[in-house]
Write an enzyme that holds these catalytic residues in place. Structure first.
Site, PDB file in Angstrom:
ATOM      1  N   ALA A 134       1.055  -1.048  -0.338  1.00  0.00           N
ATOM      2  CA  ALA A 134       0.774   0.047   0.001  1.00  0.00           C
ATOM      3  C   ALA A 134       0.521   1.249  -0.143  1.00  0.00           C
ATOM      4  CB  ALA A 134      -1.010   0.134   1.265  1.00  0.00           C
ATOM      5  N   GLY A 135       0.306   2.522  -0.710  1.00  0.00           N
ATOM      6  CA  GLY A 135       1.159   3.628  -0.808  1.00  0.00           C
ATOM      7  C   GLY A 135       1.702   3.787  -1.968  1.00  0.00           C
ATOM      8  N   LYS A 138      -1.704   4.114  -3.912  1.00  0.00           N
ATOM      9  CA  LYS A 138      -2.839   5.085  -3.624  1.00  0.00           C
ATOM     10  C   LYS A 138      -3.956   5.078  -3.652  1.00  0.00           C
ATOM     11  CE  LYS A 138      -0.127   6.964   0.458  1.00  0.00           C
ATOM     12  NZ  LYS A 138      -0.888   6.825   1.804  1.00  0.00           N
ATOM     13  N   ASN A 183       8.168   8.325   5.801  1.00  0.00           N
ATOM     14  CA  ASN A 183       6.755   9.556   5.156  1.00  0.00           C
ATOM     15  C   ASN A 183       5.777   9.383   6.047  1.00  0.00           C
ATOM     16  OD1 ASN A 183       4.044   7.908   4.962  1.00  0.00           O
ATOM     17  ND2 ASN A 183       5.565   6.385   4.828  1.00  0.00           N
ATOM     18  N   PHE A 187      -2.581   9.633   5.263  1.00  0.00           N
ATOM     19  CA  PHE A 187      -3.464   9.102   4.641  1.00  0.00           C
ATOM     20  C   PHE A 187      -4.328  10.063   3.787  1.00  0.00           C
ATOM     21  CE2 PHE A 187      -2.905   6.348   8.413  1.00  0.00           C
ATOM     22  CZ  PHE A 187      -2.643   4.474   7.660  1.00  0.00           C
ATOM     23  N   SER A 282      -3.387  -1.822  17.184  1.00  0.00           N
ATOM     24  CA  SER A 282      -3.453  -3.495  17.694  1.00  0.00           C
ATOM     25  C   SER A 282      -4.338  -2.901  19.316  1.00  0.00           C
ATOM     26  CB  SER A 282      -2.579  -4.075  18.050  1.00  0.00           C
ATOM     27  OG  SER A 282      -0.881  -3.539  19.408  1.00  0.00           O
ATOM     28  N   ASN A 284      -4.069  -2.554  22.662  1.00  0.00           N
ATOM     29  CA  ASN A 284      -3.149  -2.038  23.592  1.00  0.00           C
ATOM     30  C   ASN A 284      -2.985  -0.208  24.601  1.00  0.00           C
ATOM     31  OD1 ASN A 284      -0.283  -2.350  24.832  1.00  0.00           O
ATOM     32  ND2 ASN A 284       0.247  -0.683  23.712  1.00  0.00           N
ATOM     33  N   LYS A 322      -3.505  -5.592   8.114  1.00  0.00           N
ATOM     34  CA  LYS A 322      -2.702  -5.123   8.448  1.00  0.00           C
ATOM     35  C   LYS A 322      -1.431  -4.596   9.774  1.00  0.00           C
ATOM     36  CE  LYS A 322       1.672  -2.145   5.536  1.00  0.00           C
ATOM     37  NZ  LYS A 322       1.461  -1.696   4.596  1.00  0.00           N
ATOM     38  N   GLY A 464      11.505  -3.749   4.356  1.00  0.00           N
ATOM     39  CA  GLY A 464      12.769  -4.290   3.780  1.00  0.00           C
ATOM     40  C   GLY A 464      12.678  -5.850   2.475  1.00  0.00           C
TER      41      GLY A 464
HETATM   42  C1  LIG Z   1       5.487   6.942   0.576  1.00  0.00           C
HETATM   43  C2  LIG Z   1       5.017   5.742   1.256  1.00  0.00           C
HETATM   44  C3  LIG Z   1       3.254   6.013   1.551  1.00  0.00           C
HETATM   45  C4  LIG Z   1       3.078   4.311   2.915  1.00  0.00           C
HETATM   46  N1  LIG Z   1       1.472   4.590   2.411  1.00  0.00           N
HETATM   47  C5  LIG Z   1       0.950   3.447   3.011  1.00  0.00           C
HETATM   48  C6  LIG Z   1      -0.401   3.070   3.063  1.00  0.00           C
HETATM   49  O1  LIG Z   1      -1.710   3.843   2.731  1.00  0.00           O
HETATM   50  N2  LIG Z   1      -1.149   2.695   3.783  1.00  0.00           N
HETATM   51  C7  LIG Z   1      -0.817   0.752   4.728  1.00  0.00           C
HETATM   52  O2  LIG Z   1      -0.363   0.094   5.288  1.00  0.00           O
HETATM   53  N3  LIG Z   1       1.526   0.848   4.264  1.00  0.00           N
HETATM   54  C8  LIG Z   1       1.607   2.437   3.480  1.00  0.00           C
HETATM   55  N4  LIG Z   1       3.244   2.130   3.736  1.00  0.00           N
HETATM   56  C9  LIG Z   1       3.726   0.960   4.023  1.00  0.00           C
HETATM   57  C10 LIG Z   1       4.566   0.425   3.076  1.00  0.00           C
HETATM   58  O3  LIG Z   1       2.839  -0.489   2.151  1.00  0.00           O
HETATM   59  C11 LIG Z   1       4.940  -0.723   3.366  1.00  0.00           C
HETATM   60  O4  LIG Z   1       4.484  -1.773   3.956  1.00  0.00           O
HETATM   61  C12 LIG Z   1       6.319  -0.191   3.760  1.00  0.00           C
HETATM   62  O5  LIG Z   1       6.670   0.540   3.237  1.00  0.00           O
HETATM   63  C13 LIG Z   1       7.408  -1.434   4.183  1.00  0.00           C
HETATM   64  O6  LIG Z   1       7.630  -2.176   2.581  1.00  0.00           O
HETATM   65  P1  LIG Z   1       9.305  -1.341   1.963  1.00  0.00           P
HETATM   66  O7  LIG Z   1      10.223  -1.792   3.210  1.00  0.00           O
HETATM   67  O8  LIG Z   1       9.205  -2.705   1.331  1.00  0.00           O
HETATM   68  O9  LIG Z   1       8.926  -0.158   1.736  1.00  0.00           O
HETATM   69  C14 LIG Z   1       4.144   3.058   3.030  1.00  0.00           C
HETATM   70  C15 LIG Z   1       4.507   3.634   2.635  1.00  0.00           C
HETATM   71  C16 LIG Z   1       5.875   4.316   2.240  1.00  0.00           C
HETATM   72  C17 LIG Z   1       7.284   4.320   1.868  1.00  0.00           C
HETATM   73  C1  LIG Z   2      -3.760   3.048  10.964  1.00  0.00           C
HETATM   74  O1  LIG Z   2      -3.369   2.040  11.477  1.00  0.00           O
HETATM   75  C2  LIG Z   2      -2.324   2.810  12.763  1.00  0.00           C
HETATM   76  C3  LIG Z   2      -1.590   2.178  13.366  1.00  0.00           C
HETATM   77  O2  LIG Z   2      -0.913   0.701  13.548  1.00  0.00           O
HETATM   78  C4  LIG Z   2      -3.091   4.369  13.445  1.00  0.00           C
HETATM   79  O3  LIG Z   2      -1.876   4.889  14.237  1.00  0.00           O
HETATM   80  C5  LIG Z   2      -4.136   4.967  12.302  1.00  0.00           C
HETATM   81  O4  LIG Z   2      -4.704   5.747  13.174  1.00  0.00           O
HETATM   82  C6  LIG Z   2      -4.770   3.547  11.231  1.00  0.00           C
HETATM   83  N1  LIG Z   2      -5.698   5.570  10.139  1.00  0.00           N
HETATM   84  C7  LIG Z   2      -6.001   4.870   9.787  1.00  0.00           C
HETATM   85  C8  LIG Z   2      -6.522   6.017   9.045  1.00  0.00           C
HETATM   86  O5  LIG Z   2      -6.805   4.150  10.069  1.00  0.00           O
HETATM   87  C1  LIG Z   3       1.900   1.526   7.750  1.00  0.00           C
HETATM   88  O1  LIG Z   3       2.223   2.750   7.781  1.00  0.00           O
HETATM   89  C2  LIG Z   3       1.909   3.930   6.806  1.00  0.00           C
HETATM   90  C3  LIG Z   3       2.735   4.644   6.326  1.00  0.00           C
HETATM   91  O2  LIG Z   3       4.101   5.322   7.376  1.00  0.00           O
HETATM   92  C4  LIG Z   3       1.056   4.244   8.328  1.00  0.00           C
HETATM   93  O3  LIG Z   3       0.818   6.245   7.579  1.00  0.00           O
HETATM   94  C5  LIG Z   3      -0.165   3.340   8.432  1.00  0.00           C
HETATM   95  O4  LIG Z   3      -0.600   4.302   9.788  1.00  0.00           O
HETATM   96  C6  LIG Z   3       0.450   2.088   8.838  1.00  0.00           C
HETATM   97  N1  LIG Z   3      -0.118   0.990   9.080  1.00  0.00           N
HETATM   98  C7  LIG Z   3      -0.124   0.102  10.184  1.00  0.00           C
HETATM   99  C8  LIG Z   3      -1.095  -0.449  10.626  1.00  0.00           C
HETATM  100  O5  LIG Z   3       0.845   0.150  11.364  1.00  0.00           O
END
Ligand SMILES: Cc1cc2nc3c(=O)[nH]c(=O)nc-3n(C[C@H](O)[C@H](O)[C@H](O)COP(=O)(O)O)c2cc1C
Ligand SMILES: *[C@@H]1O[C@H](CO)[C@@H](O)[C@H](O)[C@H]1NC(C)=O
Ligand SMILES: *[C@@H]1O[C@H](CO)[C@@H](O)[C@H](O)[C@H]1NC(C)=O
Ligand SMILES: *[C@@H]1O[C@H](CO)[C@@H](O)[C@H](O)[C@H]1NC(C)=O
Length: 511
Positions: A134-135, A138, A183, A187, A282, A284, A322, A464
């Protein structure tokens, strides 16, 4: 001809080993010489050379294995766009435009056809286990060209119910020496309606090209599987995941409001998805007992599961959650796994960016001053340094999920599955009875077995992963799909093909 073509089965060659000259040099020399007076024969010769060069230029440039994607396109984008987000937008735009002209980079030679990398996921046979996360897309602007880069799975989103801006810019930062990013997008989303419209358009275009027409009926036929393709990806052996999230203004504490947000997203988007991914936090809350923490999450997830069951489509999308790598205490992991079992969610995407700041690599390396400052930016860190943590967390989730559901509400009674607890936890009784009986029965006999049919929860891994050896390790630890994002930002359009090729080499080495 044979020596000039990029053949499908040869290993990736370094540029110096490539069997042909980089084409534009011939093209420009042809242009210069044409200006001077030349004979017809000469013209003809140059003409053919140019045609050849352009054809091979096309073959070269549009092949994911060509190194220009990594060594030219990536640095060029970085030079032209100092801001990481601008570079990303430009990259997306260019890819979208190239795709519309059929000039996008693509994996040639169908290497996945051998079937050596295929995996079973939710009753589908995925042709390969490498996905994007994701990301990256988008707004679902480029799922088709990303599939053409060789991905078995593409995750678009996150998508929020209403369009929203996200955090102020700049909000993406590069750490080039580490091949890492930070980053804090927060959202940003064009909103569910816009993204759904885009996905609907994609389905209708597919229907049109399949000779079914362009209207709602044609769309319904495709979504109901009558074209023989998964309704999300529209490509056999591949899956499209759509990640949904809540509006920024919706309070995390207001479970009913969050449920409404997720349900709204599911109602708009789920019929175009093979998998719906929910971003969750999660359980917590300090000072609360585990059960009280798990209960709201279970309810939330169950509302998504129920909404997905109502989707007007023959097959319903699978649901995954996720989870953050920072939420890795025993209680958090087991709490999420309990919620997964009790809500009827199908799997977990383990990993994400981290709030922590890993030590630079190689060991002892001092970051350049500019990057040392960037390291202080707020946001989620992604990069190769995350891999070991992702791997460890996948192993833990695999184990806890394979142990089956915990007996709720109280730990003492362990021997007998409590068939009523599913009702209390808000899950459908029949589903939770099944899930309580089957996995615990099988896990007591085959707890370490890596494969088993039935309700085993699926794991995707992200964080990673940059090469084929790591992808292989992640799969061996119990994940079905290895997702990559940051590696593609630094490695370019050929990254997925390259990782798969490395997986094959890895397998050959082992024999
Ligand atoms: C610029 C950017 C935007 C991202 N946006 C989202 C997102 O909208 N939702 C999400 O679950 N993860 C988001 N991620 C996390 C990635 O999906 C991924 O889980 C994370 O970057 C770790 O994987 P990587 O090391 O292959 O980048 C984002 C990551 C980056 C770098
Ligand atoms: C996504 O999950 C993260 C925690 O892992 C939380 O901090 C964040 O508020 C959530 N964002 C949305 C838009 O659901
Ligand atoms: C995953 O990472 C994105 C981008 O860093 C963050 O906005 C989001 O809240 C995270 N979601 C969870 C479930 O941790
Ligand atoms: C959030 O999304 C919902 C859809 O569930 C929408 O109806 C609501 O207006 C949004 N909230 C705000 C504060 O905009």
């Amino acid at each position: 001809m044979r020596t000039l073509r990029i053949r499908p089965n040869v290993p990736r060659l370094r540029p110096s080993q490539r069997p042909f000259v980089y084409p534009t040099r011939q093209a420009s020399s042809a242009a210069t010489d044409a200006r001077s007076a030349v004979t017809r024969t000469k013209n003809l010769l140059y003409g053919s050379a140019l045609t050849l060069a352009l054809s091979f230029g096309y073959l070269y440039v549009t092949d994911t294995r060509s190194s220009i994607h990594e060594w030219l396109v990536v640095p060029a984008l970085r030079q032209i766009y100092p801001d990481g987000e601008d570079a990303h937008h430009a990259g997306t735009k260019i890819l979208k435009a190239l795709y519309s002209f059929g000039l996008h980079p693509r994996e040639r030679g169908n290497p996945d056809a051998a079937g050596d990398l295929q995996v079973e996921v939710f009753g589908h046979t995925l042709r390969n286990p490498i996905g994007t996360s994701a990301g990256m897309d988008k707004g679902a602007d480029i799922p088709s060209p990303v599939f053409d880069m060789g991905a078995g799975l593409v995750e678009v989103g996150a998508v929020t119910p209403l369009a929203q801006e996200g955090n102020p810019k700049p909000r993406v930062f590069r750490l080039p020496s580490q091949n890492a990013l930070i980053n804090r997008y927060g959202f940003n989303s064009e909103g569910a309606e816009t993204v759904a419209t885009r996905l609907r358009h994609r389905v209708r275009q597919f229907a049109y090209h399949a000779g079914l027409g362009l209207d709602e009926d044609a769309e319904r036929m495709v979504l109901n599987g009558e074209a023989g393709v998964p309704p999300g990806s529209l490509i056999p052996g591949r899956l499209l995941a759509v990640q949904i999230a809540k509006n920024k203004t919706t309070s995390e504490q207001d479970i009913e409001a969050v449920k409404r947000d997720y349900t709204a997203c599911v109602d708009q988007l789920a019929k175009y998805a093979d998998i719906i991914v929910v971003n969750v936090s999660s359980p917590n809350t300090p000072g609360l007992r585990a059960l009280q923490n798990v209960e709201p999450l279970t309810q939330l997830l169950n509302s998504v599961v129920q909404a997905a069951k109502r989707v007007d489509r023959k097959t319903k999308p699978a649901i995954m959650v996720k989870v953050s790598p920072d939420e890795d205490s025993e209680e958090q992991v087991s709490g999420i796994c309990d919620a997964v079992w009790d809500s009827g969610v199908d799997g977990v995407i383990v990993g994400n960016t981290t709030k922590k700041r890993p030590d630079p690599l190689p060991k002892g390396y001092l970051l350049p001053q500019t990057e040392a400052e960037i390291l202080l930016e707020q946001g989620g860190y992604s990069g190769p340094q995350m891999f070991q943590r992702t791997l460890d967390l996948v192993k833990r989730y695999r184990k806890v999920l394979d142990d089956g559901p915990k007996q709720l509400p109280s730990p003492p009674e362990k021997s007998m599955p409590d068939l009523s607890s599913g009702v209390q936890s808000g899950a459908e009784p029949d589903a939770s009875i099944m899930s309580k009986l089957l996995p615990s029965a099988s896990s007591s006999q085959t707890s370490s077995s890596a494969t088993s049919a039935g309700p085993r929860k699926v794991i995707f891994a992200t964080g990673g992963i940059t090469n084929g050896r790591q992808a292989r390790e992640i799969l061996d630890a119990g994940a079905s799909v290895a997702q990559v994002y940051t590696a593609i930002i630094y490695g370019g359009a050929g990254t997925i093909s390259k990782i798969k090729q490395e997986m094959r080499e890895e397998a050959n080495k082992k024999g």
